[in-house]
Design a protein around this motif. Sequence first.
Motif, mmCIF file in Angstrom:
data_model
loop_
_atom_site.group_PDB
_atom_site.id
_atom_site.type_symbol
_atom_site.label_atom_id
_atom_site.label_comp_id
_atom_site.label_asym_id
_atom_site.label_seq_id
_atom_site.Cartn_x
_atom_site.Cartn_y
_atom_site.Cartn_z
ATOM 1 N N ASP A 89 0.712 -1.313 -0.125
ATOM 2 C CA ASP A 89 -0.046 0.207 0.013
ATOM 3 C C ASP A 89 0.747 1.250 0.090
ATOM 4 N N LYS A 90 0.583 2.314 -0.764
ATOM 5 C CA LYS A 90 1.316 3.472 -0.865
ATOM 6 C C LYS A 90 1.549 4.136 0.332
ATOM 7 N N ASN A 91 0.646 4.032 1.307
ATOM 8 C CA ASN A 91 0.780 4.613 2.482
ATOM 9 C C ASN A 91 1.428 4.044 3.774
ATOM 10 N N SER A 92 2.071 2.912 3.161
ATOM 11 C CA SER A 92 2.742 1.867 4.054
ATOM 12 C C SER A 92 4.104 2.341 4.326
ATOM 13 N N GLY A 93 4.796 2.765 3.294
ATOM 14 C CA GLY A 93 6.353 3.254 3.727
ATOM 15 C C GLY A 93 6.990 2.843 2.406
ATOM 16 N N ARG A 94 8.160 3.427 2.277
ATOM 17 C CA ARG A 94 9.087 2.623 1.170
ATOM 18 C C ARG A 94 9.588 1.243 1.336
ATOM 19 N N LEU A 95 9.752 0.459 0.297
ATOM 20 C CA LEU A 95 10.078 -0.869 0.451
ATOM 21 C C LEU A 95 11.407 -1.095 1.135
ATOM 22 N N ASP A 96 12.380 -0.234 0.981
ATOM 23 C CA ASP A 96 13.745 -0.476 1.324
ATOM 24 C C ASP A 96 13.769 -0.241 2.867
ATOM 25 N N LEU A 97 12.824 0.701 3.388
ATOM 26 C CA LEU A 97 12.754 0.959 4.824
ATOM 27 C C LEU A 97 11.979 -0.082 5.579
ATOM 28 N N LEU A 98 11.177 -0.681 4.931
ATOM 29 C CA LEU A 98 10.288 -1.752 5.606
ATOM 30 C C LEU A 98 11.385 -2.823 5.590
ATOM 31 N N ALA A 99 12.023 -3.563 4.473
ATOM 32 C CA ALA A 99 12.929 -4.401 4.553
ATOM 33 C C ALA A 99 14.026 -4.356 5.512
ATOM 34 N N HIS A 100 14.436 -3.036 5.624
ATOM 35 C CA HIS A 100 15.501 -2.985 6.696
ATOM 36 C C HIS A 100 14.898 -2.894 7.905
ATOM 37 N N LYS A 101 13.684 -2.771 8.304
ATOM 38 C CA LYS A 101 12.882 -2.833 9.511
ATOM 39 C C LYS A 101 13.047 -4.416 9.916
ATOM 40 N N TYR A 102 12.773 -5.336 8.869
ATOM 41 C CA TYR A 102 12.614 -6.720 8.869
ATOM 42 C C TYR A 102 14.228 -7.184 9.406
ATOM 43 N N LEU A 103 15.045 -6.883 8.192
ATOM 44 C CA LEU A 103 16.294 -7.627 8.344
ATOM 45 C C LEU A 103 17.087 -6.982 9.584
ATOM 46 N N HIS A 104 17.182 -5.801 10.078
ATOM 47 C CA HIS A 104 18.002 -5.324 10.974
ATOM 48 C C HIS A 104 17.167 -4.913 12.250
ATOM 49 N N GLY A 105 15.535 -4.956 12.413
ATOM 50 C CA GLY A 105 15.011 -4.758 13.575
ATOM 51 C C GLY A 105 14.334 -5.931 13.881
#
Length: 113
Positions: free
Chosen positions: A63-79
């Motif tokens: 969803d466009k309101n969910s945020g950028r894919l790179d930031l979301l992937a970073h949340k998963y990978l590093h957070g």
Amino acid sequence: MNDVTKSLNVTLAHTLADGHCFLHAVALQLNETPNSMQAYKFLMKAIETESTRNKNHYRNFIDKNSGRLDLLAHKYLHGKIFDHAAGGLIPQITSNALQKLIYIYSERDGGIW
């Protein structure tokens, strides 16, 4: 459960329950060594590379309101935060990065789905 795993010709293995259980399970299959950090680190880099390389493809599933894919992937990978818009894409991104089919089974109602 034993009958089901025999019929599928699979075994069950425990992985670390640290928010990256999916990655640990895939790493185990890649390396056949429980909790292999080398395979785990390889997967993290492969997912990051795949999600960046094909961000326009994966963006269509978020969803466009969910945020950028790179930031979301970073949340998963590093957070280790899986519960967000891109969390459900991680298995697909991993599958594409490895160029391998990944099957995810869930035990429910006495069977595997």
